[in-house]
Design a protein around this motif. Structure first.
Motif, PDB file in Angstrom:
ATOM      1  N   GLY A   1       4.677 -10.266 -11.575  1.00 28.50           N
ATOM      2  CA  GLY A   1       4.486  -8.932 -11.043  1.00 28.50           C
ATOM      3  C   GLY A   1       4.440  -8.926  -9.527  1.00 28.50           C
ATOM      4  N   SER A   2       3.827  -9.933  -8.933  1.00 25.76           N
ATOM      5  CA  SER A   2       3.781 -10.012  -7.474  1.00 25.76           C
ATOM      6  C   SER A   2       5.173 -10.254  -6.898  1.00 25.76           C
ATOM      7  CB  SER A   2       2.833 -11.136  -7.045  1.00 25.76           C
ATOM      8  OG  SER A   2       1.528 -10.911  -7.533  1.00 25.76           O
ATOM      9  N   LEU A   3       5.959 -11.099  -7.565  1.00 28.44           N
ATOM     10  CA  LEU A   3       7.319 -11.354  -7.098  1.00 28.44           C
ATOM     11  C   LEU A   3       8.172 -10.091  -7.210  1.00 28.44           C
ATOM     12  CD1 LEU A   3       9.380 -13.439  -6.103  1.00 28.44           C
ATOM     13  CD2 LEU A   3       9.825 -14.025  -8.483  1.00 28.44           C
ATOM     14  N   ASP A   4       8.013  -9.334  -8.289  1.00 27.23           N
ATOM     15  CA  ASP A   4       8.758  -8.076  -8.434  1.00 27.23           C
ATOM     16  C   ASP A   4       8.345  -7.065  -7.372  1.00 27.23           C
ATOM     17  OD1 ASP A   4      10.064  -9.149 -10.584  1.00 27.23           O
ATOM     18  OD2 ASP A   4       8.779  -8.210 -12.081  1.00 27.23           O
ATOM     19  N   ALA A   5       7.045  -6.973  -7.094  1.00 21.03           N
ATOM     20  CA  ALA A   5       6.582  -6.040  -6.063  1.00 21.03           C
ATOM     21  C   ALA A   5       7.152  -6.403  -4.701  1.00 21.03           C
ATOM     22  CB  ALA A   5       5.050  -6.041  -6.015  1.00 21.03           C
ATOM     23  N   LEU A   6       7.260  -7.690  -4.421  1.00 20.29           N
ATOM     24  CA  LEU A   6       7.843  -8.119  -3.139  1.00 20.29           C
ATOM     25  C   LEU A   6       9.309  -7.738  -3.059  1.00 20.29           C
ATOM     26  CD1 LEU A   6       7.801  -9.746  -0.490  1.00 20.29           C
ATOM     27  CD2 LEU A   6       8.219 -11.802  -1.861  1.00 20.29           C
ATOM     28  N   ARG A   7      10.058  -7.970  -4.125  1.00 18.12           N
ATOM     29  CA  ARG A   7      11.481  -7.647  -4.096  1.00 18.12           C
ATOM     30  C   ARG A   7      11.716  -6.142  -3.993  1.00 18.12           C
ATOM     31  NH1 ARG A   7      12.590 -12.021  -8.193  1.00 18.12           N
ATOM     32  NH2 ARG A   7      12.318 -10.428  -9.784  1.00 18.12           N
ATOM     33  N   HIS A   8      10.905  -5.357  -4.689  1.00 15.61           N
ATOM     34  CA  HIS A   8      11.097  -3.915  -4.671  1.00 15.61           C
ATOM     35  C   HIS A   8      10.697  -3.306  -3.334  1.00 15.61           C
ATOM     36  CE1 HIS A   8      10.588  -4.087  -9.333  1.00 15.61           C
ATOM     37  NE2 HIS A   8      11.775  -4.488  -8.934  1.00 15.61           N
ATOM     38  N   SER A   9       9.762  -3.924  -2.636  1.00 16.57           N
ATOM     39  CA  SER A   9       9.303  -3.387  -1.351  1.00 16.57           C
ATOM     40  C   SER A   9      10.111  -3.911  -0.180  1.00 16.57           C
ATOM     41  CB  SER A   9       7.825  -3.735  -1.141  1.00 16.57           C
ATOM     42  OG  SER A   9       7.026  -3.290  -2.222  1.00 16.57           O
ATOM     43  N   ALA A  10      11.014  -4.848  -0.423  1.00 15.06           N
ATOM     44  CA  ALA A  10      11.718  -5.489   0.686  1.00 15.06           C
ATOM     45  C   ALA A  10      12.559  -4.502   1.480  1.00 15.06           C
ATOM     46  CB  ALA A  10      12.591  -6.622   0.149  1.00 15.06           C
ATOM     47  N   GLN A  11      13.267  -3.603   0.787  1.00 14.87           N
ATOM     48  CA  GLN A  11      14.132  -2.665   1.494  1.00 14.87           C
ATOM     49  C   GLN A  11      13.326  -1.714   2.369  1.00 14.87           C
ATOM     50  OE1 GLN A  11      16.631  -0.713  -1.369  1.00 14.87           O
ATOM     51  NE2 GLN A  11      17.763  -2.578  -1.891  1.00 14.87           N
ATOM     52  N   ALA A  12      12.206  -1.215   1.856  1.00  9.92           N
ATOM     53  CA  ALA A  12      11.386  -0.304   2.656  1.00  9.92           C
ATOM     54  C   ALA A  12      10.778  -1.025   3.861  1.00  9.92           C
ATOM     55  CB  ALA A  12      10.277   0.295   1.787  1.00  9.92           C
ATOM     56  N   ILE A  13      10.360  -2.273   3.677  1.00  7.15           N
ATOM     57  CA  ILE A  13       9.792  -3.041   4.791  1.00  7.15           C
ATOM     58  C   ILE A  13      10.871  -3.326   5.829  1.00  7.15           C
ATOM     59  CG2 ILE A  13       8.732  -5.249   5.407  1.00  7.15           C
ATOM     60  CD1 ILE A  13       7.391  -5.239   2.665  1.00  7.15           C
ATOM     61  N   HIS A  14      12.073  -3.599   5.372  1.00  7.77           N
ATOM     62  CA  HIS A  14      13.176  -3.855   6.297  1.00  7.77           C
ATOM     63  C   HIS A  14      13.548  -2.587   7.062  1.00  7.77           C
ATOM     64  CE1 HIS A  14      17.531  -5.520   6.894  1.00  7.77           C
ATOM     65  NE2 HIS A  14      16.843  -5.446   8.017  1.00  7.77           N
ATOM     66  N   ALA A  15      13.593  -1.451   6.367  1.00  9.32           N
ATOM     67  CA  ALA A  15      14.000  -0.205   7.007  1.00  9.32           C
ATOM     68  C   ALA A  15      13.004   0.261   8.068  1.00  9.32           C
ATOM     69  CB  ALA A  15      14.189   0.887   5.958  1.00  9.32           C
ATOM     70  N   SER A  16      11.738  -0.119   7.927  1.00  7.18           N
ATOM     71  CA  SER A  16      10.706   0.312   8.878  1.00  7.18           C
ATOM     72  C   SER A  16      10.390  -0.768   9.906  1.00  7.18           C
ATOM     73  CB  SER A  16       9.434   0.692   8.113  1.00  7.18           C
ATOM     74  OG  SER A  16       8.964  -0.397   7.344  1.00  7.18           O
ATOM     75  N   ALA A  17      11.379  -1.635  10.192  1.00  4.17           N
ATOM     76  CA  ALA A  17      11.124  -2.740  11.115  1.00  4.17           C
ATOM     77  C   ALA A  17      10.770  -2.248  12.509  1.00  4.17           C
ATOM     78  CB  ALA A  17      12.346  -3.657  11.173  1.00  4.17           C
ATOM     79  N   LYS A  18      11.325  -1.108  12.923  1.00  5.94           N
ATOM     80  CA  LYS A  18      11.053  -0.586  14.262  1.00  5.94           C
ATOM     81  C   LYS A  18       9.880   0.379  14.285  1.00  5.94           C
ATOM     82  CE  LYS A  18      15.871  -1.115  15.649  1.00  5.94           C
ATOM     83  NZ  LYS A  18      17.086  -0.452  16.186  1.00  5.94           N
ATOM     84  N   GLN A  19       9.182   0.517  13.163  1.00  5.18           N
ATOM     85  CA  GLN A  19       7.986   1.374  13.073  1.00  5.18           C
ATOM     86  C   GLN A  19       6.836   0.523  12.535  1.00  5.18           C
ATOM     87  OE1 GLN A  19      10.070   4.252  10.498  1.00  5.18           O
ATOM     88  NE2 GLN A  19       9.650   5.796  12.076  1.00  5.18           N
ATOM     89  N   PRO A  20       6.110  -0.155  13.410  1.00  2.75           N
ATOM     90  CA  PRO A  20       5.087  -1.112  12.947  1.00  2.75           C
ATOM     91  C   PRO A  20       4.030  -0.487  12.046  1.00  2.75           C
ATOM     92  CG  PRO A  20       5.544  -1.395  15.285  1.00  2.75           C
ATOM     93  CD  PRO A  20       6.228  -0.141  14.875  1.00  2.75           C
ATOM     94  N   ARG A  21       3.574   0.716  12.374  1.00  2.00           N
ATOM     95  CA  ARG A  21       2.535   1.334  11.542  1.00  2.00           C
ATOM     96  C   ARG A  21       3.053   1.654  10.149  1.00  2.00           C
ATOM     97  NH1 ARG A  21      -0.518   5.620  15.642  1.00  2.00           N
ATOM     98  NH2 ARG A  21      -1.257   4.051  17.158  1.00  2.00           N
ATOM     99  N   LYS A  22       4.243   2.180  10.086  1.00  2.00           N
ATOM    100  CA  LYS A  22       4.806   2.508   8.775  1.00  2.00           C
ATOM    101  C   LYS A  22       5.089   1.236   7.987  1.00  2.00           C
ATOM    102  CE  LYS A  22       8.115   5.690   6.708  1.00  2.00           C
ATOM    103  NZ  LYS A  22       9.203   6.668   6.991  1.00  2.00           N
ATOM    104  N   GLN A  23       5.543   0.182   8.666  1.00  9.65           N
ATOM    105  CA  GLN A  23       5.796  -1.086   7.988  1.00  9.65           C
ATOM    106  C   GLN A  23       4.501  -1.681   7.447  1.00  9.65           C
ATOM    107  OE1 GLN A  23       6.948  -4.807  10.144  1.00  9.65           O
ATOM    108  NE2 GLN A  23       8.906  -4.485   9.095  1.00  9.65           N
ATOM    109  N   ALA A  24       3.422  -1.608   8.234  1.00 12.76           N
ATOM    110  CA  ALA A  24       2.128  -2.100   7.756  1.00 12.76           C
ATOM    111  C   ALA A  24       1.647  -1.300   6.553  1.00 12.76           C
ATOM    112  CB  ALA A  24       1.103  -2.037   8.881  1.00 12.76           C
ATOM    113  N   GLU A  25       1.943   0.000   6.539  1.00  9.52           N
ATOM    114  CA  GLU A  25       1.551   0.829   5.394  1.00  9.52           C
ATOM    115  C   GLU A  25       2.299   0.399   4.134  1.00  9.52           C
ATOM    116  OE1 GLU A  25       1.578   5.557   4.007  1.00  9.52           O
ATOM    117  OE2 GLU A  25       2.176   4.961   6.048  1.00  9.52           O
ATOM    118  N   PHE A  26       3.594   0.100   4.265  1.00 13.40           N
ATOM    119  CA  PHE A  26       4.373  -0.366   3.123  1.00 13.40           C
ATOM    120  C   PHE A  26       3.838  -1.700   2.603  1.00 13.40           C
ATOM    121  CE2 PHE A  26       8.043   2.370   4.639  1.00 13.40           C
ATOM    122  CZ  PHE A  26       7.972   3.229   3.556  1.00 13.40           C
TER     123      PHE A  26
END
Length: 487
Positions: free
Chosen positions: A403-428
């Motif tokens: 489950g942890s591995l799936d959560a990491l894979r599913h959140s990867a795109q959102a974390i990548h897309a918010s690379a220039k927004q540190p607060r939003k990336q930390a929230e993800f």
């Protein structure tokens, strides 16, 4: 000067110069795959992946070590991912970073970049991640206060049947030539508190687990407690570790008598006996080490009764050098040995979930690197699980690795897309950790999980001869071995 006209693109580098050096510099300034770097970048020093002064990684390349490493980790975290797919992912990441002049990444280029990774660097990274996992352990969670418990066990790993792999790791002797696969024997040392893989050794399939365990002794420190099964129950190993200030809790070997009528009684089903030094030096010790062993070793035998509804009652005898019954009650040691099963779960997470059971590289050098990347990926996911357990007050042992591995894979795109927004990336990232903490494995006492497969394989004949000697029978789904007759 940049070329503005859309005509004759091939003349651009000839007329206005090449931008290759500039592109390579921009690539080296980036952090690698942003989603993985944002999550795991603080677990080991970034300078470990810097270009070296000499060697294969001294040149400025489009695929520097930091990009290759995180791409290799991403490939392992997504099993069955080909090198071609990872090459496409690197291209997408480059376009996201506005590197439009970057050339296309081919699978061959990525494979060559994997070859350039240093095996020693990968070992240092794995050790650093494991050290961080141990450093963040909450000490009140330990079953034995003041003692670090390490679990050890061995397993086997298969790989492609190539002449190079067969030379280093031959196939089992019971298999016919051309019909088997090379097998690598691995012994792993895990931490009970964090689940981290602290160290490992590899050898041929013929090596015994106790022989490999001998190479892991320098990784243990004074005050540790080793937890293992009956394969590690030997006078030589237990006496040597006691001399180093290390205790053991193992299951009694089947060749040793389990008579609790002898010795001094410490409690119900709890006896203190004395083992005599064997006459023959074991293979795991040298003659000098065997001569330094004491003539006798006090060992505590604790019998535990395992009962499960619908099954026969089993008697298990535990042998330990923790002989102080007041400081280490028998029930505590019984509970400790019951947690030895965690290492079986850890190996299942690495070999089944991350699919390390069958490696894919064709040469021994790349097999070693692929193995290291699998172990690094496992420790990285364990680090996320530990962080989620601490932040959200969840039991670490009940967090689902899959489950942890799936959560990491599913959140990867959102974390990548918010690379220039540190607060939003930390929230993800916080949301991802919260999802990991909520995904608990149900508590199922007495659950039976037999090593059996319900789904039957295809009704094909087994390959009992080399492939070139198996002859196809027309209009049938069976093969017959065509063995040339002697002249």
């Amino acid at each position: 000067m940049a070329l503005k006209t859309p005509f004759f693109h091939a003349f651009g580098p000839l007329l206005f110069g090449r931008a290759k050096a500039k592109v390579n510099q921009r690539l080296s300034d980036l952090k690698a795959l942003e989603d993985l770097y944002a999550v795991f970048g603080d677990l080991f020093p970034e300078k470990l992946l810097d270009p070296t002064e000499k060697g294969a990684n001294s040149r400025q390349r489009r695929l520097p070590p930091v990009v290759t490493f995180w791409a290799f980790v991403a490939q392992v975290l997504s099993p069955k991912t080909s090198c071609r797919e990872i090459a496409h992912r690197i291209e997408v990441w480059w376009r996201w970073g506005n590197l439009r002049s970057a050339a296309t990444v081919t699978p061959t280029a990525f494979c060559q970049a994997r070859h350039r990774l240093s095996l020693e660097t990968l070992r240092l990274i794995n050790g650093q991640v494991a050290w961080n996992l141990e450093r963040r352990v909450l000490r009140p969670e330990q079953l034995l206060p003041g003692r670090d418990v390490k679990i050890v066990d061995g397993t086997g790993i298969s790989m492609p049947d190539t002449p190079e792999n067969q030379t280093v790791w031959p196939q089992p002797s019971g298999q016919k030539p051309g019909c088997g696969f090379p097998v690598l024997k691995l012994a792993g040392l895990f931490s009970l508190a964090s689940g981290a893989l602290l160290d490992h050794v590899t050898d041929r399939q013929t090596s015994h687990d106790a022989q490999l365990f001998r190479q892991l002794w320098p990784r243990l420190k004074k005050g540790d407690v080793v937890l293992a099964d009956c394969a590690f129950c030997s006078y030589g190993a237990m006496a040597t570790l006691v001399q180093r200030g290390i205790d053991t809790v193992v299951r009694l070997h089947q060749f040793r008598p389990a008579d609790l009528r002898r010795g001094r009684r410490l409690g119900p089903h709890d006896r203190l006996v004395v083992w005599n030094k064997p006459r023959v030096c074991p293979r795991t010790l040298s003659t000098e080490e065997f001569a330094l062993l004491p003539a006798q070793l006090p060992v505590r035998l604790i019998r535990t009764i395992i009962t499960a509804k619908g099954f026969r009652t089993r008697l298990v005898t535990i042998a330990t050098t923790l002989i102080d019954a007041e400081l280490y009650p028998a029930d505590t040691l019984r509970e400790l040995y019951a947690r030895r099963w965690n290492i079986e779960l850890h190996f299942a997470q690495i070999k089944t979930t991350l699919e390390m059971d069958v490696l894919r590289c064709k040469t021994p050098a790349m097999i070693e690197k692929e193995l290291q990347i699998h172990l690094i990926a496992y420790n990285l996911v364990r680090a996320l699980m530990q962080q989620a357990a601490h932040l959200h007050d969840a039991p670490l042992e009940r967090l689902s690795f899959k489950g942890s591995l799936d959560a990491l894979r599913h959140s990867a795109q959102a974390i990548h897309a918010s690379a220039k927004q540190p607060r939003k990336q930390a929230e993800f990232i916080n949301k991802m950790l919260e999802a990991m903490a909520k995904d608990l494995v149900p508590h199922r006492p007495g659950r039976l999980e037999p090593r059996a497969r319900k789904r039957r394989p295809k009704n094909y004949q087994l390959l009992t001869h080399p492939r070139r000697e198996m002859k196809v029978i027309a209009h049938r789904e069976k093969y017959r071995a065509h063995v040339p007759k002697p002249a």
